[in-house]
Design an enzyme around this catalytic site. Sequence first.
Site, short mmCIF file in Angstrom:
data_model
loop_
_atom_site.label_atom_id
_atom_site.label_comp_id
_atom_site.label_asym_id
_atom_site.label_seq_id
_atom_site.Cartn_x
_atom_site.Cartn_y
_atom_site.Cartn_z
N ARG A 1 -0.29 6.95 7.16
CA ARG A 1 -0.17 6.94 5.47
C ARG A 1 -0.85 8.28 5.05
O ARG A 1 -0.34 8.77 3.93
CB ARG A 1 -0.70 5.76 4.90
CG ARG A 1 0.01 4.35 5.37
CD ARG A 1 -0.87 3.31 4.31
NE ARG A 1 -0.59 1.78 4.92
CZ ARG A 1 0.43 1.31 4.42
NH1 ARG A 1 1.61 1.86 3.82
NH2 ARG A 1 0.68 0.20 4.94
N PHE B 1 13.00 6.43 10.73
CA PHE B 1 11.81 5.90 11.04
C PHE B 1 10.73 7.14 10.15
O PHE B 1 10.40 7.86 11.01
CB PHE B 1 11.29 5.34 12.28
CG PHE B 1 10.21 4.58 12.11
CD1 PHE B 1 8.95 4.75 11.30
CD2 PHE B 1 10.55 3.47 12.51
CE1 PHE B 1 8.02 3.71 11.22
CE2 PHE B 1 9.64 2.08 12.12
CZ PHE B 1 8.48 2.49 11.53
N ASP C 1 14.30 -0.59 0.95
CA ASP C 1 15.04 -0.61 2.23
C ASP C 1 16.00 -1.58 2.27
O ASP C 1 16.92 -1.38 1.69
CB ASP C 1 14.01 -0.69 3.18
CG ASP C 1 14.28 -0.51 4.64
OD1 ASP C 1 15.24 -1.01 4.94
OD2 ASP C 1 13.35 0.03 5.39
N LYS D 1 16.60 3.99 0.57
CA LYS D 1 17.45 3.74 2.25
C LYS D 1 18.49 3.00 2.09
O LYS D 1 18.65 1.71 2.55
CB LYS D 1 16.52 3.37 3.27
CG LYS D 1 16.48 3.80 4.53
CD LYS D 1 15.47 3.11 5.52
CE LYS D 1 14.61 4.18 6.40
NZ LYS D 1 13.93 3.44 7.34
N ASP E 1 4.03 3.98 6.40
CA ASP E 1 3.22 3.78 7.60
C ASP E 1 3.92 3.28 8.72
O ASP E 1 5.27 2.91 8.88
CB ASP E 1 2.04 2.76 7.45
CG ASP E 1 2.90 1.15 7.31
OD1 ASP E 1 3.81 1.24 6.53
OD2 ASP E 1 2.50 0.35 7.91
N LYS F 1 0.76 -1.11 0.07
CA LYS F 1 0.03 -0.14 0.01
C LYS F 1 1.03 1.25 -0.22
O LYS F 1 0.27 2.35 -0.26
CB LYS F 1 -0.84 0.00 1.29
CG LYS F 1 -1.94 -1.06 1.40
CD LYS F 1 -2.87 -0.93 2.43
CE LYS F 1 -2.23 -1.57 3.84
NZ LYS F 1 -2.09 -2.93 3.94
N GLY F 2 2.21 1.14 0.31
CA GLY F 2 2.99 2.27 0.50
C GLY F 2 3.09 3.45 -0.53
O GLY F 2 3.15 4.67 -0.63
N GLU G 1 7.67 2.37 -6.27
CA GLU G 1 7.71 2.14 -5.02
C GLU G 1 7.79 3.34 -4.06
O GLU G 1 8.20 4.17 -4.65
CB GLU G 1 9.01 1.47 -4.73
CG GLU G 1 8.82 -0.22 -4.65
CD GLU G 1 8.14 -0.81 -3.51
OE1 GLU G 1 7.64 0.03 -2.80
OE2 GLU G 1 8.22 -1.96 -3.29
N ASP G 2 7.44 3.24 -2.75
CA ASP G 2 7.60 4.22 -1.84
C ASP G 2 8.87 4.30 -1.46
O ASP G 2 9.57 5.29 -1.17
CB ASP G 2 6.47 4.35 -0.67
CG ASP G 2 6.30 3.07 0.04
OD1 ASP G 2 6.81 1.74 -0.67
OD2 ASP G 2 6.35 2.97 1.34
C1 PRP Z 1 7.40 -1.45 2.31
C2 PRP Z 1 7.64 -0.60 1.23
C3 PRP Z 1 8.08 -1.37 0.24
C4 PRP Z 1 9.13 -2.34 0.99
C5 PRP Z 1 10.33 -1.91 1.05
O1 PRP Z 1 6.15 -2.34 2.13
O2 PRP Z 1 6.36 0.07 0.62
O3 PRP Z 1 7.30 -2.07 -0.77
O4 PRP Z 1 8.47 -2.27 2.48
O5 PRP Z 1 11.17 -2.79 1.97
P1 PRP Z 1 12.36 -3.74 1.52
O6 PRP Z 1 13.13 -3.06 0.47
O7 PRP Z 1 12.91 -4.13 2.86
O8 PRP Z 1 11.57 -4.79 0.93
P2 PRP Z 1 5.59 -2.87 3.35
O9 PRP Z 1 5.80 -4.32 3.10
O10 PRP Z 1 5.75 -2.29 4.78
O11 PRP Z 1 3.88 -2.95 3.12
P3 PRP Z 1 3.01 -1.58 2.70
O12 PRP Z 1 3.54 -1.16 1.38
O13 PRP Z 1 1.83 -1.91 2.91
O14 PRP Z 1 3.60 -0.64 3.99
#
Ligand code: PRP
Length: 182
Positions: free
Chosen positions: A166, A153, A104, A132, A160, A44-45, A100-101
Site C-alpha cells: 500500500r 493485479f 472492481d 476495472k 494491496d 483502507k485502499g 474509493e481506490d
Molecule cells: C477493495 C477496494 C474497494 C473494493 C472494490 O477493498 O478498496 O473498496 O475492494 O472491490 P469490489 O468492487 O469488488 O467490491 P478491500 O475489500 O480489498 O479492502 P481494502 O480497501 O482494505 O484493501
Amino acid sequence: MHNDIERIVVTEEQIRDKVKSAAAWLDEKFAHTEKPLLAISVLKGSVMFFCDIVRAMTIPVQLDFMTVSSYGSSSQSSGIPKIVMDLAASVKDRDVLLVEDIVDSGHTLVTMSELIKGRGAKSFTVVSLFDKPSRRQVPVSADYSCFEVGDEFIVGYGLDYAQQYRNLPYIGILKREIYENK
Ligand code: PRP
C-alpha cells in the site's frame, strides 16, 4: 518491495495530475452547497488518494472514514463486503462524497450506496481512482474515475496484496510469482 513489481502502470506524476483534475471537478460541483461536503474514505485502499484529493480541493470539506473489507487476504472478491468500522458522522441531509481506490466487482459500491442513501443523505457522489469494468458483477460505476485498468493485479498508492504494497508511491503490476501458488 520494489523488486516485486513487474512494471509501473501509473507514475507519481500521473497520479498528481489526475488528483488535481478530480479535485477541480469536485470544487466546481459542490461550490454552492449549504453545509460543507462530507468526504468519506473507504478504508483502507482509498487512504492515499483520499488524503491527496481533499488537500487539493479548495471548498469546505469534512472528513469521515469507514472500513469495508471484501477481499481478506485473497486476490478474489468474496462478494460480501463487511463493515468493519462505521462512520462517526451522520450523513442525514448531507452532500456525501465517497472516495474509493477501485471499483472492481461493484459489490462494495452497491453496499455503500444503499447504506448512505438509506441513512438519508441529500446527495451521493463517488470518485474512484481506478475502474476495472471487465470484472463488474453488478451494474454500478463511479461518477468520476481517474484511470481505467484491465484485469491486471495492481498494487501501490493504497492498493494491496495481502495487506502489503500500500505504501508504494506509484501503481504497479505485481509479479505473478508473488501471488501464484500461495
Ligand atoms: C477493495 C477496494 C474497494 C473494493 C472494490 O477493498 O478498496 O473498496 O475492494 O472491490 P469490489 O468492487 O469488488 O467490491 P478491500 O475489500 O480489498 O479492502 P481494502 O480497501 O482494505 O484493501
